[in-house]
Design a protein around this motif. Structure first.
Motif, PDB file in Angstrom:
ATOM      1  N   PRO A   1      -6.340 -24.027 103.789  1.00 53.80           N
ATOM      2  CA  PRO A   1      -7.222 -23.125 104.471  1.00 53.80           C
ATOM      3  C   PRO A   1      -8.796 -23.188 103.889  1.00 53.80           C
ATOM      4  O   PRO A   1      -9.107 -23.793 102.658  1.00 53.80           O
TER       5      PRO A   1
ATOM      6  N   ALA B   1     -12.697 -21.875 104.938  1.00 48.51           N
ATOM      7  CA  ALA B   1     -13.469 -21.130 105.780  1.00 48.51           C
ATOM      8  C   ALA B   1     -14.455 -21.984 106.653  1.00 48.51           C
ATOM      9  O   ALA B   1     -15.062 -22.988 105.944  1.00 48.51           O
TER      10      ALA B   1
ATOM     11  N   GLN C   1      -3.980 -16.397 106.150  1.00 44.11           N
ATOM     12  CA  GLN C   1      -4.502 -16.118 104.797  1.00 44.11           C
ATOM     13  C   GLN C   1      -5.499 -14.736 104.787  1.00 44.11           C
ATOM     14  O   GLN C   1      -6.469 -14.617 105.491  1.00 44.11           O
TER      15      GLN C   1
ATOM     16  N   LYS D   1      -1.940 -18.595  96.621  1.00 38.75           N
ATOM     17  CA  LYS D   1      -2.756 -19.530  96.368  1.00 38.75           C
ATOM     18  C   LYS D   1      -3.826 -19.287  95.060  1.00 38.75           C
ATOM     19  O   LYS D   1      -4.405 -18.189  95.357  1.00 38.75           O
TER      20      LYS D   1
ATOM     21  N   ASN E   1      -2.627 -29.172  94.987  1.00 37.41           N
ATOM     22  CA  ASN E   1      -3.911 -29.008  95.798  1.00 37.41           C
ATOM     23  C   ASN E   1      -4.894 -29.618  94.688  1.00 37.41           C
ATOM     24  O   ASN E   1      -5.084 -29.092  93.500  1.00 37.41           O
TER      25      ASN E   1
ATOM     26  N   ASP F   1      -8.187 -32.720  94.808  1.00 39.10           N
ATOM     27  CA  ASP F   1      -8.719 -34.109  94.760  1.00 39.10           C
ATOM     28  C   ASP F   1      -7.829 -34.950  95.518  1.00 39.10           C
ATOM     29  O   ASP F   1      -8.001 -36.314  95.055  1.00 39.10           O
TER      30      ASP F   1
ATOM     31  N   ARG G   1     -10.912 -30.933 101.572  1.00 34.91           N
ATOM     32  CA  ARG G   1     -12.114 -31.829 101.640  1.00 34.91           C
ATOM     33  C   ARG G   1     -11.591 -33.192 102.119  1.00 34.91           C
ATOM     34  O   ARG G   1     -12.555 -33.722 102.856  1.00 34.91           O
TER      35      ARG G   1
HETATM   36  C1  LIG Z   1     -15.561 -25.608 103.210  1.00 38.27           C
HETATM   37  C2  LIG Z   1     -14.124 -25.044 102.117  1.00 38.27           C
HETATM   38  C3  LIG Z   1     -13.827 -23.817 102.640  1.00 38.27           C
HETATM   39  C4  LIG Z   1     -12.677 -23.172 101.973  1.00 38.27           C
HETATM   40  N1  LIG Z   1     -11.931 -22.188 102.241  1.00 38.27           N
HETATM   41  C5  LIG Z   1     -11.212 -21.664 101.584  1.00 38.27           C
HETATM   42  C6  LIG Z   1     -10.586 -20.324 101.972  1.00 38.27           C
HETATM   43  O1  LIG Z   1     -10.778 -20.069 103.173  1.00 38.27           O
HETATM   44  N2  LIG Z   1      -9.391 -19.998 101.484  1.00 38.27           N
HETATM   45  C7  LIG Z   1      -8.903 -20.742 100.146  1.00 38.27           C
HETATM   46  O2  LIG Z   1      -7.722 -20.488  99.693  1.00 38.27           O
HETATM   47  N3  LIG Z   1      -9.252 -21.979  99.827  1.00 38.27           N
HETATM   48  C8  LIG Z   1     -10.496 -22.156 100.431  1.00 38.27           C
HETATM   49  N4  LIG Z   1     -11.166 -23.453 100.081  1.00 38.27           N
HETATM   50  C9  LIG Z   1     -10.437 -24.286  98.917  1.00 38.27           C
HETATM   51  C10 LIG Z   1      -9.502 -25.244  99.365  1.00 38.27           C
HETATM   52  O3  LIG Z   1      -8.412 -24.636 100.376  1.00 38.27           O
HETATM   53  C11 LIG Z   1      -8.986 -26.086  98.345  1.00 38.27           C
HETATM   54  O4  LIG Z   1      -8.342 -25.183  97.489  1.00 38.27           O
HETATM   55  C12 LIG Z   1     -10.018 -27.016  97.474  1.00 38.27           C
HETATM   56  O5  LIG Z   1     -10.842 -27.598  98.464  1.00 38.27           O
HETATM   57  C13 LIG Z   1      -9.256 -28.069  96.572  1.00 38.27           C
HETATM   58  O6  LIG Z   1      -8.959 -28.917  97.571  1.00 38.27           O
HETATM   59  P1  LIG Z   1      -9.344 -30.214  97.790  1.00 38.27           P
HETATM   60  O7  LIG Z   1      -9.834 -31.126  96.490  1.00 38.27           O
HETATM   61  O8  LIG Z   1      -8.322 -31.160  98.727  1.00 38.27           O
HETATM   62  O9  LIG Z   1     -10.887 -30.059  98.608  1.00 38.27           O
HETATM   63  C14 LIG Z   1     -12.255 -24.309 100.625  1.00 38.27           C
HETATM   64  C15 LIG Z   1     -12.703 -25.360 100.536  1.00 38.27           C
HETATM   65  C16 LIG Z   1     -13.819 -25.861 101.158  1.00 38.27           C
HETATM   66  C17 LIG Z   1     -14.229 -27.248 100.798  1.00 38.27           C
END
Ligand SMILES: Cc1cc2nc3c(=O)[nH]c(=O)nc-3n(C[C@H](O)[C@H](O)[C@H](O)COP(=O)(O)O)c2cc1C
Length: 340
Positions: free
Chosen positions: A20, A22, A74, A144, A205, A207, A230
């Motif tokens: 998820p 935003a 979510q 989460k 989840n 990195d 990301r």
């Molecule tokens: C732009 C952006 C928006 C995010 N929005 C949400 C969200 O709406 N709900 C949520 O549970 N996590 C949100 N996250 C967190 C991600 O779901 C994830 O937990 C976090 O980025 C770590 O994962 P990654 O290292 O793969 O980026 C967001 C992250 C980013 C970068």
């Protein structure tokens, strides 16, 4: 009814989730990532209060296509009554495959009102919210979490156990605290510890930036699924690469620059078709244009142009112009290789 997404978690291959996000994991991007091999997608977070008030903008975030399934909606909030009403409403109105509760969002505006990771300061509240949602919907309720609110409250195993006891069917852990925001490395050892302690499936989840990272996370933590946020930016084919890496198969070639632009334009077309206002859709799409062109030679100038676009046609013309210009460059120039 056993939902198809729970069956996925019991299957042989480790399911890949689009996280998820935003402003990023909207319907057009979710569909694209499904095409590239994401097995499960989750909507961006929506406020339970907004849902309960029938706020049209909030409800607009929840639209999805059947081809996105399995999909979770979510929700976030700190009031168990509003959360339960929201869970019942999204179940009846949108019939997703599961309802996911956000206990991870670190944004000040949300945390100040105890939403998102703000709940992690009060684990009784976490339990009450999950119980209220489980009572309100026939769908699986998943959670989460982050590892804690801050270093003093860092205890992902205790938080995970609370979620499980309260009836969560799946737990996703992003092993950073709220205080960490996005700094440092995600502590994958905490994913392994939570997986060891819980009976319900645990999704890792944090990195995962390449297919190889996905494999390493599974091998090091034993997690039941992998969620990518990301790493998918301008790179939805990461799911294809991750699937190959998990299966121990040779990694597929990264798309050429032409292919990368075709994917970008397909994504933009979907975004324009999905939004009511095409100009607004393109303004919001500029971030994706930035991501798809990251690492390209001359990319800075290209992005300066792309960040001004207000129509799909303009974006197509700029990308086509870039290809024309760079195709005429001598063979062996940097352009030949796809950037990563
Ligand atoms: C732009 C952006 C928006 C995010 N929005 C949400 C969200 O709406 N709900 C949520 O549970 N996590 C949100 N996250 C967190 C991600 O779901 C994830 O937990 C976090 O980025 C770590 O994962 P990654 O290292 O793969 O980026 C967001 C992250 C980013 C970068």
């Amino acid at each position: 009814m056993t939902s198809s997404f729970l069956q996925l978690l019991r299957g042989e291959s480790t399911p890949l989730y689009l996280a998820p996000q935003a402003g990023v994991s909207e319907s057009p991007f979710r569909r694209l990532c499904r095409e590239f091999g994401a097995d499960v997608v989750v909507t961006e977070f929506v406020s339970a209060e907004g849902i309960v008030r029938g706020n049209q903008r909030t409800l607009d975030y929840l639209r999805f296509d059947d081809e996105e399934r399995p999909i979770g909606i979510q929700i976030f909030g700190a009031d168990p009554a509003a959360m339960s009403e929201a869970a019942a409403f999204v179940t009846d109105t949108f019939a997703p495959d599961f309802v996911d509760i956000n206990f991870g969002c670190p944004v000040k505006k949300v945390v100040k009102r105890n939403g998102g990771s703000g709940c992690l300061r009060d684990l009784d509240l976490v339990g009450r919210i999950i119980r209220a949602c489980v009572r309100a919907t026939s769908l699986p309720v998943t959670a989460k979490i982050r590892s804690g609110f801050d270093e003093a409250t860092r205890d992902p195993v205790a938080i995970g156990l609370r979620c499980q006891e309260a009836g969560a069917t799946v737990l996703t852990l992003h092993p950073r605290t709220r205080a960490d925001m996005y700094s440092g490395n995600a502590r994958w050892d905490e994913i392994a510890a939570v997986k060891e302690a819980l009976d319900i499936p645990v999704i890792g989840n944090g990195d995962v930036r390449s297919g190889g990272d996905a494999r390493r996370m599974r091998d090091e933590t034993g997690c039941d699924g992998i969620m990518i946020a990301r790493g998918s930016h301008g790179d939805p084919w990461i799911f294809k690469e991750a699937r190959a890496a998990l299966a121990g198969e040779p990694l597929p070639d990264s798309p050429s620059v032409e292919e990368r632009f075709q994917i970008c334009i397909q994504h933009a077309r979907n975004a324009v078709a999905f939004e009511h206002d095409p100009q607004k859709a393109m303004r919001e799409f500029r971030k994706h244009l930035g991501w798809y062109t990251k690492g390209l030679p001359g990319g800075k100038h290209l992005r300066q142009e792309l960040f001004q676009v207000t129509s799909l046609h303009e974006a197509e013309a700029i990308l086509e112009g870039y290809l024309e210009q760079h195709r005429s460059e001598p063979e062996g120039s940097e352009f030949v290789g796809a950037p990563r």
